[in-house]
Each structure stands twice: as structure tokens, then as C-alpha cells.
Design an enzyme around this catalytic site. Structure first.
Site, PDB file in Angstrom:
ATOM      1  N   ASP A 126      43.166  38.255  44.869  1.00  0.00           N
ATOM      2  CA  ASP A 126      43.324  39.278  43.834  1.00  0.00           C
ATOM      3  C   ASP A 126      42.276  40.357  44.068  1.00  0.00           C
ATOM      4  O   ASP A 126      41.076  40.081  44.024  1.00  0.00           O
ATOM      5  CB  ASP A 126      43.155  38.659  42.440  1.00  0.00           C
ATOM      6  CG  ASP A 126      43.624  39.591  41.335  1.00  0.00           C
ATOM      7  OD1 ASP A 126      44.328  40.584  41.630  1.00  0.00           O
ATOM      8  OD2 ASP A 126      43.294  39.319  40.165  1.00  0.00           O
ATOM      9  N   HIS A 133      40.566  51.247  36.238  1.00  0.00           N
ATOM     10  CA  HIS A 133      40.393  49.931  35.614  1.00  0.00           C
ATOM     11  C   HIS A 133      38.955  49.438  35.777  1.00  0.00           C
ATOM     12  O   HIS A 133      38.329  48.994  34.819  1.00  0.00           O
ATOM     13  CB  HIS A 133      41.372  48.926  36.231  1.00  0.00           C
ATOM     14  CG  HIS A 133      41.142  47.512  35.800  1.00  0.00           C
ATOM     15  ND1 HIS A 133      41.365  47.084  34.499  1.00  0.00           N
ATOM     16  CD2 HIS A 133      40.680  46.423  36.483  1.00  0.00           C
ATOM     17  CE1 HIS A 133      41.066  45.793  34.411  1.00  0.00           C
ATOM     18  NE2 HIS A 133      40.644  45.364  35.602  1.00  0.00           N
ATOM     19  N   ARG A 142      29.408  46.467  30.927  1.00  0.00           N
ATOM     20  CA  ARG A 142      28.116  46.671  31.562  1.00  0.00           C
ATOM     21  C   ARG A 142      27.499  47.952  31.055  1.00  0.00           C
ATOM     22  O   ARG A 142      27.366  48.152  29.869  1.00  0.00           O
ATOM     23  CB  ARG A 142      28.256  46.649  33.084  1.00  0.00           C
ATOM     24  CG  ARG A 142      28.781  45.305  33.607  1.00  0.00           C
ATOM     25  CD  ARG A 142      28.894  45.240  35.121  1.00  0.00           C
ATOM     26  NE  ARG A 142      29.025  46.562  35.746  1.00  0.00           N
ATOM     27  CZ  ARG A 142      28.055  47.221  36.358  1.00  0.00           C
ATOM     28  NH1 ARG A 142      26.876  46.674  36.463  1.00  0.00           N
ATOM     29  NH2 ARG A 142      28.271  48.413  36.866  1.00  0.00           N
ATOM     30  N   GLU A 201      49.956  44.506  37.660  1.00  0.00           N
ATOM     31  CA  GLU A 201      49.592  44.573  39.076  1.00  0.00           C
ATOM     32  C   GLU A 201      50.856  44.583  39.941  1.00  0.00           C
ATOM     33  O   GLU A 201      51.941  44.239  39.478  1.00  0.00           O
ATOM     34  CB  GLU A 201      48.734  43.361  39.492  1.00  0.00           C
ATOM     35  CG  GLU A 201      47.503  43.150  38.619  1.00  0.00           C
ATOM     36  CD  GLU A 201      46.488  42.172  39.207  1.00  0.00           C
ATOM     37  OE1 GLU A 201      46.482  41.961  40.440  1.00  0.00           O
ATOM     38  OE2 GLU A 201      45.688  41.620  38.419  1.00  0.00           O
ATOM     39  N   TYR A 244      32.390  33.780  34.033  1.00  0.00           N
ATOM     40  CA  TYR A 244      32.420  34.497  35.320  1.00  0.00           C
ATOM     41  C   TYR A 244      31.040  34.796  35.897  1.00  0.00           C
ATOM     42  O   TYR A 244      30.921  35.090  37.081  1.00  0.00           O
ATOM     43  CB  TYR A 244      33.282  35.746  35.219  1.00  0.00           C
ATOM     44  CG  TYR A 244      32.618  37.021  34.782  1.00  0.00           C
ATOM     45  CD1 TYR A 244      32.734  38.196  35.542  1.00  0.00           C
ATOM     46  CD2 TYR A 244      31.895  37.079  33.601  1.00  0.00           C
ATOM     47  CE1 TYR A 244      32.139  39.363  35.125  1.00  0.00           C
ATOM     48  CE2 TYR A 244      31.295  38.239  33.192  1.00  0.00           C
ATOM     49  CZ  TYR A 244      31.415  39.386  33.941  1.00  0.00           C
ATOM     50  OH  TYR A 244      30.837  40.551  33.533  1.00  0.00           O
ATOM     51  N   LYS A 253      41.730  32.884  34.880  1.00  0.00           N
ATOM     52  CA  LYS A 253      42.752  33.612  35.632  1.00  0.00           C
ATOM     53  C   LYS A 253      43.703  32.676  36.365  1.00  0.00           C
ATOM     54  O   LYS A 253      44.535  33.157  37.136  1.00  0.00           O
ATOM     55  CB  LYS A 253      42.061  34.499  36.678  1.00  0.00           C
ATOM     56  CG  LYS A 253      41.126  35.518  36.085  1.00  0.00           C
ATOM     57  CD  LYS A 253      41.762  36.860  36.134  1.00  0.00           C
ATOM     58  CE  LYS A 253      40.809  37.923  35.629  1.00  0.00           C
ATOM     59  NZ  LYS A 253      41.520  39.194  35.543  1.00  0.00           N
TER      60      LYS A 253
HETATM   61 CA    CA Z   1      43.792  40.506  38.300  1.00  0.00          CA
END
Ligand code: CA
Length: 416
Positions: A126, A133, A142, A201, A244, A253
Site C-alpha cells: 500500500d 492526502h 502532526r 484507492e 502505528y 488496515k
Molecule cells: Ca491505504
């Protein structure tokens, strides 16, 4: 181009398309194409000698339960098959049309066709190739002033994902469960995600294999790309946010990603080739490309609450991507990683610059602060049980339309 097989105007699948997929018919799977609302079993055409330029074992590929053996024949052969099919279906060519016996066996109305996973996916990557994005996510999670990490404009960022949980359009997905930490300094809890999201996507599928240690030059990369599908990378944002750090997405995911059933070839998309965004700074030589390598494919996401009509919530475009598929594949292999037939490479969420072009609920509702209103009066900041996400993709200009059909999934409640 006109076909003697009826093709409704505005169809995603005119004679110029010729996609490839897998159908199940009388308990057996096999390779098929589609024109208008007619699905055509290629094993029948091969059996009756209509693909006579193929020999011996090559003819068996249409009886395989996945596209891998067919696309593994390589682009020279698959391109020839596509051209031959166009020729057979073209108005004025009676070679197949006059064989009612063959047509009866080979043709199935699309409403009666049972689609199956088009490819056996060995490995799945991925990417994270939409600058809009990546910038939106960077702003939210962030530093708004430094939304992109320093590497982002130098390489197509990506991670290796799970292939086992990629499923076909129409497969419902249960809400995943996992660890979250709702408040920054609060307790860690376990339960169904409260922030279930889609990711708009596209994904490409490779048609060749390379030896370990070798790499694919960017200018040769498209030779290894058979075609594309729509890809919905479902994501659990609250699970993702906690898990993550420091390595990247994991369980948030890997509980279900959905692909559309028909693989659209690069050849069919050729008329829609465009320049991508200007890349600054100029990439290193192994990522530099001189020809246009993006494709103008329109993308639409609709959200359908249970018992409601679908509501369009996002319009984006595959052409917005900062990094092209060729650059992604060149980068994937530059360290020596080998590729295989049937690997799948997803683009990453494809957002545009306008708020209605953002490719995820996270961005559309800006971290839950701008709810979407649905036709039944209800609001959404993330997906609820019973919601369906329907993604459509098509390229269109001067009366030519090459479509992907749709990629649909419905969210089911978490399992006990
Ligand atoms: Ca993705």
C-alpha cells in the site's frame, strides 16, 4: 468502434474496454471478459478455435480459477488476446456472430454471472502517493506547518500489507475490534472501532516475476503492469492511531480491503494518459520519467445508509497522484525485492485539493469535526453498521468511456 453485441450507451464496458475477470459458472471458475451487459467465457472461445494463435498449454489458462496463468503469459500475449476479442466482437465480423451454438455457451447475461476474485494475490503493498492526502493527515496528526515528512517528495512512501484479507466487491466486512486509547493520557481499552473509515484507492496488478536482487527500471515498469482495479482500503482510525507508532499501520488496515471484479488493462486506459503533478525537487535518476505516466480516471464515492438511497460524498481523480505507478514499481524493486505475477500495489488514498475530493471520512469530516448529512437526516463522521460504501471509477472523453464498474462493501456489526 461498434460491436454486434448490444452495448447500452454510457456503459463502462464498450468494445474499447475488454476487461478481464473470473466468473463461476456451473460450479467451475474461468476467465471471462465483458461487453455491455454480456459476460463472455473465454474458455468456450478458446475451445472452439477462436483464439487459434495460442498453442497447447496457453489455451488452458482460460480454465484456471484465477487470472494469474493468463496474465503470466506476458503483455505481448494478453495484448494480442484483447485485440483478437475486439476483432471478434466488432460489427461486421460474422466469424463468431454466425456461430449461435458457441455464443449460447459463451455468453451469460451480467445479472446471472457470479464474479469471483480476479487474481490470487501473492503480495500486497500500500503506497501513500497522494500529496493532498498525506498533507491532510500530516496537518491533523502532526505539525500543520510541516505536514509532509522530509522524505515524502523524494520517494513513494509505502508499506507491505496483508494479501489474505483482500476480498471481492460485494463482500460485507465486520466492524473490527482492537486496542485503542480514547484519551491521550487515559486508559487503554479493547472493543469495536468507533472510527471506521474507507480509503478511496486504485490498485495495479503485476504480470511478471523478477529474480531476487534485480530491480525494474522506471521506463520499463509499465511492461510489468497488467491492469488496474478499484481498491477500498478500510481503516480503523482509533486502532491505527494507537498502534502505528513507531512502525506503521498493522491491524487497523488488515481486517478487510475490497477490490472491483474486472481488471482494466493499461492498453484500454492508454487514451487517458496525462502528465502527473510537477515533482519538486526533481526525483533521483532511478525515479525520473520523461513521458506522461498518470491516467485521468474519475473517481466517485457514495455512502448508502441502510434503507436509504446512495449519497455521493466524494469526487476525486486517479490523475492527482504525485507518484506514478511506474515510479512506485521502480521504487518497490530498487533494493532488490522480487515481484510476482498477481501482486497488488495500491495507490494510497486519492484526495484532491477541494474538500469534496477528499478520499476518506477522516478528511471529509476533518477528524470528526464536520459531520456529513445523509438523505435520511442522520449524520456521519465515520461509518456506522449497515452503511455501504460504493466506489465507481471511469475514464471519459470525446464519447469514449472506459469504466471499472463498482467496488461495494457493507459494514456489519462486530462479531461477539
Ligand atoms: Ca491505504
Amino acid at each position: 468502434m461498434k460491436s454486434w453485441i448490444e452495448t447500452p450507451s454510457g456503459s463502462d464496458f464498450p468494445l474499447e474496454n475488454i476487461p478481464f475477470g473470473i466468473i463461476e459458472y456451473q460450479g467451475r471458475r474461468g476467465v471471462a471478459t465483458r461487453i455491455g451487459d454480456t459476460v463472455v467465457r473465454l474458455s468456450v472461445l478458446a475451445h472452439h478455435g477462436f483464439l487459434g494463435f495460442l498453442t497447447g498449454d496457453q489455451l488452458q489458462v482460460f480454465e484456471a480459477p484465477e487470472l494469474n496463468p493468463f496474465i503470466g503469459l506476458g503483455k505481448a500475449v494478453t495484448r494480442e488476446v484483447r485485440l483478437r476479442l475486439q476483432e471478434l466482437f466488432r460489427e461486421g465480423n460474422s466469424a463468431l456472430q454466425s456461430r449461435a451454438d458457441v455464443c449460447r455457451q459463451a455468453f451469460i447475461p451480467v445479472r446471472e454471472a457470479v464474479m469471483r476474485m480476479p487474481v490470487h494475490i501473492g503480495d500486497y503493498t500500500d503506497f501513500y502517493s497522494s500529496i493532498e492526502h498525506a498533507t491532510n493527515v500530516g496537518k491533523m496528526f502532526r505539525d500543520p506547518a510541516n505536514a509532509l515528512l522530509p522524505n515524502w517528495r523524494h520517494l513513494p512512501v509505502g508499506y507491505h500489507g496483508r494479501a489474505s484479507s483482500i476480498v471481492l466487491s460485494g463482500t460485507p466486512i465486520h466492524r473490527p475490534k482492537g486496542q485503542t486509547r480514547p484519551a491521550d493520557e487515559g486508559p487503554v481499552v479493547f472493543g469495536p472501532t468507533k472510527q471506521l473509515d474507507f480509503e478511496l484507492e486504485m490498485a495495479f496488478i503485476t504480470n511478471g516475476s523478477t529474480p531476487l536482487g534485480s530491480s525494474i527500471p522506471v521506463e520499463k515498469a509499465e511492461d510489468y503492469i497488467f491492469g488496474l482495479v478499484i481498491f477500498n482500503d478500510l481503516s480503523a482510525r482509533d486502532i491505527q492511531k494507537w498502534e502505528y507508532v513507531p512502525l506503521g499501520p498493522f491491524l487497523s488496515k488488515s481486517f478487510g480491503s475490497i477490490i472491483s471484479p474486472w481488471v482494466i488493462t493499461l492498453e484500454a486506459l492508454e487514451p487517458f494518459r496525462i502528465d502527473g503533478p510537477t515533482q519538486t525537487p526533481e526525483p533521483l535518476p532511478y525515479l525520473r520519467q520523461s513521458e506522461p505516466a498518470n491516467f485521468d480516471i474519475q473517481l466517485e464515492v457514495a455512502l448508502q445508509a441502510s434503507g436509504c438511497r446512495p449519497q455521493s460524498i466524494c469526487k476525486s481523480n486517479f490523475g492527482f497522484l504525485y507518484w506514478s505507478m511506474a515510479q512506485q514499481l521502480a521504487h518497490q524493486t530498487v533494493a532488490g525485492c522480487n515481484i510476482q505475477v498477481g501482486d497488488l500495489y495500491a495507490s494510497g488514498t486519492i484526495s484532491g485539493s477541494e474538500p469534496d475530493s477528499y478520499g476518506s471520512m477522516l478528511e471529509l469530516c476533518w477528524k470528526g469535526t464536520r459531520p456529513l448529512k445523509l438523505p435520511d437526516g442522520s449524520e456521519r463522521t465515520f461509518l456506522l453498521d449497515g452503511d455501504s460504501v460504493i466506489i465507481k471509477a471511469y475514464a471519459e472523453k470525446q464519447g469514449l468511456r472506459i469504466g471499472f464498474g463498482e467496488c461495494e462493501t457493507t459494514i456489519l456489526p462486530a462479531l461477539p
